[in-house]
Scaffold this motif. Structure first.
Motif, PDB file in Angstrom:
ATOM      1  N   VAL A  33       0.839  -1.203   0.000  1.00 26.80           N
ATOM      2  CA  VAL A  33       0.000   0.000   0.000  1.00 26.80           C
ATOM      3  C   VAL A  33       0.874   1.254   0.000  1.00 26.80           C
ATOM      4  CG1 VAL A  33      -1.552   1.371   1.464  1.00 26.80           C
ATOM      5  CG2 VAL A  33      -2.091  -1.013   0.951  1.00 26.80           C
ATOM      6  N   GLU A  34       1.952   1.243   0.749  1.00 30.86           N
ATOM      7  CA  GLU A  34       2.862   2.392   0.774  1.00 30.86           C
ATOM      8  C   GLU A  34       3.474   2.629  -0.603  1.00 30.86           C
ATOM      9  OE1 GLU A  34       3.347   4.633   3.322  1.00 30.86           O
ATOM     10  OE2 GLU A  34       1.612   3.537   4.077  1.00 30.86           O
ATOM     11  N   ARG A  35       3.866   1.569  -1.309  1.00 30.20           N
ATOM     12  CA  ARG A  35       4.428   1.704  -2.664  1.00 30.20           C
ATOM     13  C   ARG A  35       3.364   2.242  -3.633  1.00 30.20           C
ATOM     14  NH1 ARG A  35       6.370  -3.490  -1.690  1.00 30.20           N
ATOM     15  NH2 ARG A  35       5.310  -4.359  -3.503  1.00 30.20           N
ATOM     16  N   VAL A  36       2.144   1.760  -3.499  1.00 27.40           N
ATOM     17  CA  VAL A  36       1.054   2.204  -4.369  1.00 27.40           C
ATOM     18  C   VAL A  36       0.792   3.698  -4.148  1.00 27.40           C
ATOM     19  CG1 VAL A  36      -1.413   1.940  -4.869  1.00 27.40           C
ATOM     20  CG2 VAL A  36       0.013  -0.096  -4.515  1.00 27.40           C
ATOM     21  N   ARG A  37       0.696   4.108  -2.907  1.00 29.98           N
ATOM     22  CA  ARG A  37       0.454   5.524  -2.594  1.00 29.98           C
ATOM     23  C   ARG A  37       1.599   6.404  -3.088  1.00 29.98           C
ATOM     24  NH1 ARG A  37      -1.915   4.391   3.334  1.00 29.98           N
ATOM     25  NH2 ARG A  37      -4.106   4.172   2.725  1.00 29.98           N
ATOM     26  N   ALA A  38       2.840   5.926  -2.933  1.00 29.75           N
ATOM     27  CA  ALA A  38       4.005   6.690  -3.386  1.00 29.75           C
ATOM     28  C   ALA A  38       3.960   6.915  -4.895  1.00 29.75           C
ATOM     29  CB  ALA A  38       5.295   5.975  -2.989  1.00 29.75           C
ATOM     30  N   ALA A  39       3.305   6.014  -5.626  1.00 29.35           N
ATOM     31  CA  ALA A  39       3.164   6.149  -7.079  1.00 29.35           C
ATOM     32  C   ALA A  39       1.987   7.045  -7.457  1.00 29.35           C
ATOM     33  CB  ALA A  39       2.990   4.773  -7.712  1.00 29.35           C
ATOM     34  N   GLY A  40       1.255   7.554  -6.448  1.00 28.67           N
ATOM     35  CA  GLY A  40       0.131   8.434  -6.713  1.00 28.67           C
ATOM     36  C   GLY A  40      -1.160   7.706  -7.055  1.00 28.67           C
ATOM     37  N   VAL A  41      -1.266   6.454  -6.649  1.00 32.89           N
ATOM     38  CA  VAL A  41      -2.448   5.642  -6.935  1.00 32.89           C
ATOM     39  C   VAL A  41      -3.196   5.385  -5.630  1.00 32.89           C
ATOM     40  CG1 VAL A  41      -3.229   3.393  -7.796  1.00 32.89           C
ATOM     41  CG2 VAL A  41      -1.316   4.559  -8.917  1.00 32.89           C
ATOM     42  N   VAL A  42      -4.519   5.361  -5.713  1.00 30.40           N
ATOM     43  CA  VAL A  42      -5.355   5.088  -4.545  1.00 30.40           C
ATOM     44  C   VAL A  42      -5.481   3.568  -4.385  1.00 30.40           C
ATOM     45  CG1 VAL A  42      -7.670   5.308  -3.558  1.00 30.40           C
ATOM     46  CG2 VAL A  42      -6.664   7.221  -4.823  1.00 30.40           C
ATOM     47  N   PRO A  43      -5.034   3.019  -3.239  1.00 34.71           N
ATOM     48  CA  PRO A  43      -5.118   1.573  -3.028  1.00 34.71           C
ATOM     49  C   PRO A  43      -6.342   1.174  -2.200  1.00 34.71           C
ATOM     50  CG  PRO A  43      -3.671   2.503  -1.393  1.00 34.71           C
ATOM     51  CD  PRO A  43      -4.178   3.655  -2.238  1.00 34.71           C
ATOM     52  N   GLN A  44      -6.763  -0.058  -2.401  1.00 26.55           N
ATOM     53  CA  GLN A  44      -7.769  -0.695  -1.558  1.00 26.55           C
ATOM     54  C   GLN A  44      -7.292  -2.132  -1.383  1.00 26.55           C
ATOM     55  OE1 GLN A  44     -11.731  -0.789  -3.236  1.00 26.55           O
ATOM     56  NE2 GLN A  44     -12.494  -2.135  -1.655  1.00 26.55           N
ATOM     57  N   VAL A  45      -7.371  -2.674  -0.180  1.00 24.40           N
ATOM     58  CA  VAL A  45      -6.901  -4.034   0.090  1.00 24.40           C
ATOM     59  C   VAL A  45      -8.070  -4.914   0.507  1.00 24.40           C
ATOM     60  CG1 VAL A  45      -5.389  -5.470   1.519  1.00 24.40           C
ATOM     61  CG2 VAL A  45      -4.622  -3.206   0.792  1.00 24.40           C
ATOM     62  N   LEU A  46      -8.159  -6.073  -0.111  1.00 24.08           N
ATOM     63  CA  LEU A  46      -9.144  -7.090   0.247  1.00 24.08           C
ATOM     64  C   LEU A  46      -8.400  -8.381   0.536  1.00 24.08           C
ATOM     65  CD1 LEU A  46     -11.716  -6.442  -2.635  1.00 24.08           C
ATOM     66  CD2 LEU A  46     -11.812  -5.554  -0.298  1.00 24.08           C
ATOM     67  N   ILE A  47      -8.455  -8.846   1.772  1.00 22.22           N
ATOM     68  CA  ILE A  47      -7.863 -10.136   2.136  1.00 22.22           C
ATOM     69  C   ILE A  47      -9.018 -11.029   2.541  1.00 22.22           C
ATOM     70  CG2 ILE A  47      -6.279 -11.373   3.654  1.00 22.22           C
ATOM     71  CD1 ILE A  47      -4.643  -8.780   3.874  1.00 22.22           C
ATOM     72  N   TRP A  48      -9.329 -11.984   1.673  1.00 22.84           N
ATOM     73  CA  TRP A  48     -10.486 -12.844   1.865  1.00 22.84           C
ATOM     74  C   TRP A  48     -10.054 -14.271   2.150  1.00 22.84           C
ATOM     75  CZ3 TRP A  48     -13.870 -11.209  -2.948  1.00 22.84           C
ATOM     76  CH2 TRP A  48     -14.361  -9.915  -2.740  1.00 22.84           C
ATOM     77  N   ASP A  49     -10.932 -15.026   2.763  1.00 23.92           N
ATOM     78  CA  ASP A  49     -10.722 -16.462   2.970  1.00 23.92           C
ATOM     79  C   ASP A  49     -11.356 -17.203   1.804  1.00 23.92           C
ATOM     80  OD1 ASP A  49      -9.674 -15.740   5.407  1.00 23.92           O
ATOM     81  OD2 ASP A  49     -11.365 -16.462   6.592  1.00 23.92           O
ATOM     82  N   GLY A  50     -10.613 -18.141   1.229  1.00 24.07           N
ATOM     83  CA  GLY A  50     -11.157 -18.944   0.147  1.00 24.07           C
ATOM     84  C   GLY A  50     -10.127 -19.219  -0.918  1.00 24.07           C
ATOM     85  N   ASP A  51     -10.571 -19.882  -1.956  1.00 27.80           N
ATOM     86  CA  ASP A  51      -9.714 -20.183  -3.091  1.00 27.80           C
ATOM     87  C   ASP A  51      -9.201 -18.865  -3.689  1.00 27.80           C
ATOM     88  OD1 ASP A  51      -8.724 -21.718  -5.463  1.00 27.80           O
ATOM     89  OD2 ASP A  51     -10.272 -20.496  -6.445  1.00 27.80           O
ATOM     90  N   PRO A  52      -7.885 -18.706  -3.828  1.00 31.59           N
ATOM     91  CA  PRO A  52      -7.348 -17.429  -4.311  1.00 31.59           C
ATOM     92  C   PRO A  52      -7.907 -16.985  -5.663  1.00 31.59           C
ATOM     93  CG  PRO A  52      -5.599 -18.725  -3.334  1.00 31.59           C
ATOM     94  CD  PRO A  52      -6.813 -19.619  -3.393  1.00 31.59           C
ATOM     95  N   ALA A  53      -8.041 -17.893  -6.618  1.00 28.80           N
ATOM     96  CA  ALA A  53      -8.558 -17.507  -7.932  1.00 28.80           C
ATOM     97  C   ALA A  53      -9.990 -17.002  -7.825  1.00 28.80           C
ATOM     98  CB  ALA A  53      -8.476 -18.685  -8.904  1.00 28.80           C
ATOM     99  N   THR A  54     -10.807 -17.688  -7.067  1.00 29.47           N
ATOM    100  CA  THR A  54     -12.200 -17.279  -6.888  1.00 29.47           C
ATOM    101  C   THR A  54     -12.270 -15.920  -6.200  1.00 29.47           C
ATOM    102  OG1 THR A  54     -12.890 -19.582  -6.782  1.00 29.47           O
ATOM    103  CG2 THR A  54     -14.419 -17.951  -5.896  1.00 29.47           C
ATOM    104  N   CYS A  55     -11.417 -15.695  -5.202  1.00 29.42           N
ATOM    105  CA  CYS A  55     -11.392 -14.400  -4.508  1.00 29.42           C
ATOM    106  C   CYS A  55     -11.076 -13.272  -5.484  1.00 29.42           C
ATOM    107  CB  CYS A  55     -10.367 -14.413  -3.381  1.00 29.42           C
ATOM    108  SG  CYS A  55     -10.797 -15.483  -1.990  1.00 29.42           S
TER     109      CYS A  55
END
Length: 174
Positions: free
Chosen positions: A87-109
């Motif tokens: 997130v810090e790297r994303v913000r430093a590039a001038g981009v708005v980040p959002q993080v989603l950490i979900w439980d489940g199969d990674p591809a489906t998430c």
């Protein structure tokens, strides 16, 4: 329309929806480093947010015999620390980040998050395993590409190189 989409009005024409965010499927490790760079660049160029998605598959946290290598809460805590650095790297590039950490199969998430957010593109890393490796452990990137409703950039690379293969949902239907 999701919160990240807006309408762009072209005088004399019908409103055109603005592009949705870029969705980055990441495992917060070496396999995803090139994909992370590509996704940040694409989001910055497009002027859209970057939705960072990570799926914790509880089945992959188990050893043969049923014992956990780590509990889901422990896995989530370590992923949140890794997410903070990204997130810090994303913000430093001038981009708005959002993080989603979900439980489940990674591809489906990743695919579900892309649909929910109205993504314009998905970016995901690849181990680059051959057919045998994919048959044994599966391929998250191939599964995402097969299910996604938007273009998917599958990225292989290291700290200095990037090899991108784009899979389009239109091409899959032909």
């Amino acid at each position: 329309m999701t919160q990240h989409q807006a309408e762009v009005v072209d005088p004399g024409h019908a409103p055109v929806p603005a592009p949705g965010p870029i969705v980055l499927g990441t495992e917060f490790g070496a396999v995803s480093s090139a994909a992370e760079r590509v996704a940040i660049r694409q989001a910055r160029r497009a002027g859209v947010p970057l939705v960072i998605v990570h799926g914790i598959d509880p089945g992959r946290l188990r050893l043969p015999g049923g014992r956990f290598t780590e509990r889901v809460d422990q896995a989530r805590a370590s992923r949140q620390v890794a997410a903070f650095a990204l997130v810090e790297r994303v913000r430093a590039a001038g981009v708005v980040p959002q993080v989603l950490i979900w439980d489940g199969d990674p591809a489906t998430c990743v695919v579900d998050a892309a649909r929910a957010e109205g993504a314009s593109r998905i970016v995901i890393g690849s181990h680059g395993r051959g057919r045998l490796g994919r048959a044994i452990v599966g391929s998250v990137s191939a599964s995402v590409a097969a299910q996604a409703d938007c273009p998917v950039d599958i990225v292989r690379g290291d700290e200095t190189t990037e090899d991108i293969v784009t899979v389009s949902p239109v091409l899959r239907r032909i």
